[in-house]
Design a protein around this motif. Structure first.
Motif, PDB file in Angstrom:
ATOM      1  N   LEU A  68      47.780   6.389  55.055  1.00 33.67           N
ATOM      2  CA  LEU A  68      47.558   7.837  55.171  1.00 33.67           C
ATOM      3  C   LEU A  68      47.339   8.365  53.763  1.00 33.67           C
ATOM      4  O   LEU A  68      48.166   9.081  53.204  1.00 33.67           O
ATOM      5  N   GLY A  91      55.576  16.727  48.695  1.00 29.56           N
ATOM      6  CA  GLY A  91      55.082  15.782  49.690  1.00 29.56           C
ATOM      7  C   GLY A  91      55.907  15.842  50.959  1.00 29.56           C
ATOM      8  O   GLY A  91      56.878  16.597  51.061  1.00 29.56           O
ATOM      9  N   GLY A  92      55.502  15.022  51.926  1.00 25.85           N
ATOM     10  CA  GLY A  92      56.173  15.013  53.219  1.00 25.85           C
ATOM     11  C   GLY A  92      57.647  14.642  53.111  1.00 25.85           C
ATOM     12  O   GLY A  92      58.479  15.173  53.856  1.00 25.85           O
ATOM     13  N   SER A  93      57.965  13.745  52.212  1.00 23.98           N
ATOM     14  CA  SER A  93      59.366  13.325  52.094  1.00 23.98           C
ATOM     15  C   SER A  93      60.234  14.512  51.677  1.00 23.98           C
ATOM     16  O   SER A  93      61.303  14.744  52.240  1.00 23.98           O
ATOM     17  N   ASN A 122      60.419  17.025  54.519  1.00 21.86           N
ATOM     18  CA  ASN A 122      61.395  16.596  55.529  1.00 21.86           C
ATOM     19  C   ASN A 122      62.815  16.868  55.053  1.00 21.86           C
ATOM     20  O   ASN A 122      63.633  17.389  55.810  1.00 21.86           O
ATOM     21  N   HIS A 167      59.436   8.109  60.190  1.00 21.69           N
ATOM     22  CA  HIS A 167      59.311   7.764  58.769  1.00 21.69           C
ATOM     23  C   HIS A 167      60.693   7.540  58.135  1.00 21.69           C
ATOM     24  O   HIS A 167      61.662   8.202  58.506  1.00 21.69           O
ATOM     25  N   SER A 184      61.887   8.552  55.569  1.00 23.30           N
ATOM     26  CA  SER A 184      62.477   9.697  54.867  1.00 23.30           C
ATOM     27  C   SER A 184      63.557  10.377  55.719  1.00 23.30           C
ATOM     28  O   SER A 184      64.332  11.175  55.201  1.00 23.30           O
ATOM     29  N   GLY A 230      52.706  12.570  64.873  1.00 24.87           N
ATOM     30  CA  GLY A 230      51.833  11.622  64.202  1.00 24.87           C
ATOM     31  C   GLY A 230      52.667  10.588  63.465  1.00 24.87           C
ATOM     32  O   GLY A 230      53.006  10.776  62.304  1.00 24.87           O
ATOM     33  N   THR A 251      53.506   7.293  61.386  1.00 22.77           N
ATOM     34  CA  THR A 251      52.758   6.751  60.259  1.00 22.77           C
ATOM     35  C   THR A 251      51.838   5.609  60.692  1.00 22.77           C
ATOM     36  O   THR A 251      50.692   5.541  60.260  1.00 22.77           O
ATOM     37  N   ASP A 292      58.257  16.454  61.917  1.00 22.49           N
ATOM     38  CA  ASP A 292      57.638  15.746  60.807  1.00 22.49           C
ATOM     39  C   ASP A 292      56.164  15.572  61.159  1.00 22.49           C
ATOM     40  O   ASP A 292      55.774  14.603  61.801  1.00 22.49           O
ATOM     41  N   ALA A 311      53.755  15.349  58.907  1.00 19.10           N
ATOM     42  CA  ALA A 311      53.081  14.959  57.667  1.00 19.10           C
ATOM     43  C   ALA A 311      51.663  14.461  57.986  1.00 19.10           C
ATOM     44  O   ALA A 311      50.713  14.768  57.279  1.00 19.10           O
ATOM     45  N   ASP A 341      51.568  17.955  55.544  1.00 17.42           N
ATOM     46  CA  ASP A 341      51.071  17.278  54.338  1.00 17.42           C
ATOM     47  C   ASP A 341      49.597  17.592  54.181  1.00 17.42           C
ATOM     48  O   ASP A 341      48.808  17.340  55.096  1.00 17.42           O
ATOM     49  N   HIS A 396      47.964  16.262  51.608  1.00 15.39           N
ATOM     50  CA  HIS A 396      47.345  15.101  50.937  1.00 15.39           C
ATOM     51  C   HIS A 396      47.151  13.914  51.893  1.00 15.39           C
ATOM     52  O   HIS A 396      46.959  12.797  51.460  1.00 15.39           O
ATOM     53  N   LYS A 397      47.191  14.195  53.201  1.00 14.77           N
ATOM     54  CA  LYS A 397      46.839  13.143  54.164  1.00 14.77           C
ATOM     55  C   LYS A 397      45.576  13.587  54.909  1.00 14.77           C
ATOM     56  O   LYS A 397      44.517  13.582  54.331  1.00 14.77           O
TER      57      LYS A 397
HETATM   58  C1  LIG Z   1      53.493   9.981  54.852  1.00 13.63           C
HETATM   59  C2  LIG Z   1      54.578  10.401  55.752  1.00 13.63           C
HETATM   60  C3  LIG Z   1      55.744  10.988  55.244  1.00 13.63           C
HETATM   61  C4  LIG Z   1      56.011  11.075  53.767  1.00 13.63           C
HETATM   62  O1  LIG Z   1      55.172  11.971  53.167  1.00 13.63           O
HETATM   63  P1  LIG Z   1      54.868  11.872  51.587  1.00 13.63           P
HETATM   64  O2  LIG Z   1      53.901  12.957  51.380  1.00 13.63           O
HETATM   65  O3  LIG Z   1      54.307  10.504  51.376  1.00 13.63           O
HETATM   66  O4  LIG Z   1      56.158  12.056  50.890  1.00 13.63           O
HETATM   67  C5  LIG Z   1      56.656  11.459  56.135  1.00 13.63           C
HETATM   68  N1  LIG Z   1      56.473  11.335  57.460  1.00 13.63           N
HETATM   69  C6  LIG Z   1      55.388  10.756  57.992  1.00 13.63           C
HETATM   70  C7  LIG Z   1      55.241  10.671  59.471  1.00 13.63           C
HETATM   71  C8  LIG Z   1      54.399  10.263  57.147  1.00 13.63           C
HETATM   72  O5  LIG Z   1      53.320   9.668  57.669  1.00 13.63           O
END
Ligand SMILES: *Cc1c(COP(=O)(O)O)cnc(C)c1O
Length: 486
Positions: free
Chosen positions: A92, A152-154, A157, A198, A200, A253, A255, A280, A282, A309, A311-312
């Motif tokens: 991603l 970011g997503g982490s 979250n 994820h 995280s 969604g 990962t 989540d 992301a 997110d 950046h995905k």
């Molecule tokens: C990529 C992802 C994350 C983490 O996001 P980052 O932007 O890489 O920190 C969290 N949850 C899911 C489902 C992801 O695909």
């Protein structure tokens, strides 16, 4: 012309000229590096390590910019991974839209810091506007909801789950975690997320002082969604044992598969047990942009917090993410006043200090990338991009499903396809070995970078389709190439 300071962009004409010269030379070098279609030039780790080894990181005397750029051109640019290549589909991890690279130039040049209004006046106001519009876009009440950009997503979250924990303690236990730390019964706290959520989730639980054991991993069904019957049984069991369910974290969604948990049903469970529903998203947050597929993530409006997110799926440069919250009062968990930065009297006079909602203090003006790109492409342009990626995955899945040389696992809801190649009848290698070997072969010898994961106990290959330039013909070609390497 006066000598340039060679330090910053200043009002001085000589400095402006150096700025433009350096940026132009850099842009030219970057563009010139795009002369082959490979996603990666192929060097293996030890060779690459040797190629960049240096004890001269800080030479006694420096060189001029042109010399440094030459070195970058020789050693670094050729070996950078190219997420913009249609031969890249490993993660991603997206290419960056052109306008967002221009945004990055503005962001870096002006270097606003989003913690306090006096470090980012118009940038603060733009972030507020972007967040307000995003809240609306995801179905929140813009008056009640709020959000903040994160790294970011982490982090998004962690931010959402922290608000969930503090909300639960405040409302159900009348306990102020911010002031007093975790309550004595914290070992009984439970949050639920799918077994393929994820990592995280666990990391956040650790950081929040709750530990991995507070995260209950719920089995998934054949569509790779949280199994609702199993979830209900786990919650009932926890309640019976005196544990304290405080949150469900839906993955919108996953990962690996892009599967989407059933938010409507999870909402009902959260209401029944007094839990917070975190999404989540992301990955799946981008689906909202597709006029054809947005209904698949409509449940986001029912969640108490959402990880977005950019950046995905949104194709903006790293880093760019947001944490949205349905009821903005919950952000109080992250507010702390400092005399030097975010005085309470500021707010009374209309100065917004965004640090009040953020885990980070110094923070980038990432909202500009969203602002510029949304305005430039419009809803139509965005819908085309996201729809094409999802359609591509549906196409590829259909091709795999009728091919007897591969096994494909889950019909994609977003844009990831996981499958494995079956070895030739007379092969001496087992299936896992064949799939691993093919991925390495593609990476080092073919300039093609694809993903690898484990599905149902089998080493599998993964196409994460985020590049709207990918065509059906290209996907067919890649499949033929993969099969030819068996
Ligand atoms: C990529 C992802 C994350 C983490 O996001 P980052 O932007 O890489 O920190 C969290 N949850 C899911 C489902 C992801 O695909």
């Amino acid at each position: 012309m006066k000598q340039a300071s060679k330090l910053f962009l200043t009002p001085d004409a000589a400095d402006k000229a150096s700025y433009i010269e350096m940026m132009t030379a850099t842009a030219q070098a970057v563009a010139a590096a795009m002369d082959h279609p490979h996603a990666y030039a192929g060097m293996e780790p030890y060779t690459l390590r040797d190629a960049v080894h240096t004890d001269e990181m800080l030479p006694e005397k420096g060189s001029d910019f042109a010399a440094i750029l030459e070195e970058v051109k020789a050693r670094i640019l050729p070996n950078l991974l190219r997420p913009m290549s249609t031969n890249y589909m490993a993660h991603l991890h997206s290419p960056a839209l052109l306008e967002s690279i221009a945004s990055e130039l503005i962001i870096a040049t002006f270097n606003q810091s989003m913690d306090s209004w006096d470090q980012s006046p118009v940038a603060t106001e733009i972030e507020v506007e972007v967040i307000r519009n995003l809240c609306k876009m995801y179905g929140y009440d813009e008056e009640l909801a709020d959000g903040v950009f994160t790294s970011g997503g982490s982090q998004s979250n962690l931010s959402g789950l922290l608000l969930a924990r503090d909300w639960f303690c405040n409302t159900a236990l009348k306990w102020d975690v911010k002031k007093s730390g975790l309550p004595e019964n914290f070992r009984k706290f439970r949050m639920y997320s799918s077994e393929i959520a994820h990592f995280s989730m666990e990391k956040s639980a650790h950081l929040m002082g709750l530990g991995y054991e507070s995260v209950v991993k719920v089995p998934v069904n054949d569509a790779m969604q949280m199994d609702l019957a199993a979830l209900k049984a786990l919650i009932a069991e926890d309640v019976k044992n005196g544990n304290l369910p405080f949150c469900i974290a839906a993955t919108v969604g996953t990962t690996d598969f892009g599967s989407i948990d059933d938010m409507k049903e999870l909402r009902k469970l959260c209401d029944e047990y007094g839990m917070w529903l975190h999404a989540d998203a992301a990955y799946g947050s981008g689906v909202v942009m597709s006029k054809k597929y947005a209904h698949r993530v409509a449940g986001l409006a029912d969640c108490d917090s959402i990880t977005v997110d950019f950046h995905k799926m949104f194709l903006l440069p790293i880093s760019c993410s947001a944490s949205l919250v349905k009821d903005k009062r919950n952000f109080d968990a992250l507010t702390i006043h400092a005399d030097y930065l975010n005085r309470e009297e500021d707010e009374e006079d209309g100065y917004i200090n965004l640090v009040n909602k953020s885990m980070q203090t110094t923070r980038r003006f990432d909202a500009l990338k969203v602002w510029m790109s949304f305005k430039m492409r419009g809803a139509e342009g965005w819908s085309e991009i996201i729809t094409r990626c999802i359609d591509n995955a549906a196409y590829f899945y259909d091709r795999l499903a009728v091919n007897k040389d591969v096994e494909v696992f889950v019909k994609p809801e977003i844009s990831s396809v996981v499958f494995r190649v079956l070895p030739l009848p007379d092969s001496k290698e087992d299936a896992d070995t064949v799939n691993k070997r093919i991925r390495r072969e593609l990476l080092h010898n073919r300039g093609v970078v694809i993903g690898q994961t484990v599905c149902k106990g089998h080493v599998s290959l993964k196409f994460t389709l985020l590049n709207p330039l990918l065509t059906h013909e290209k996907l067919d070609e890649l499949l033929s190439l993969i099969l030819s390497l068996r």
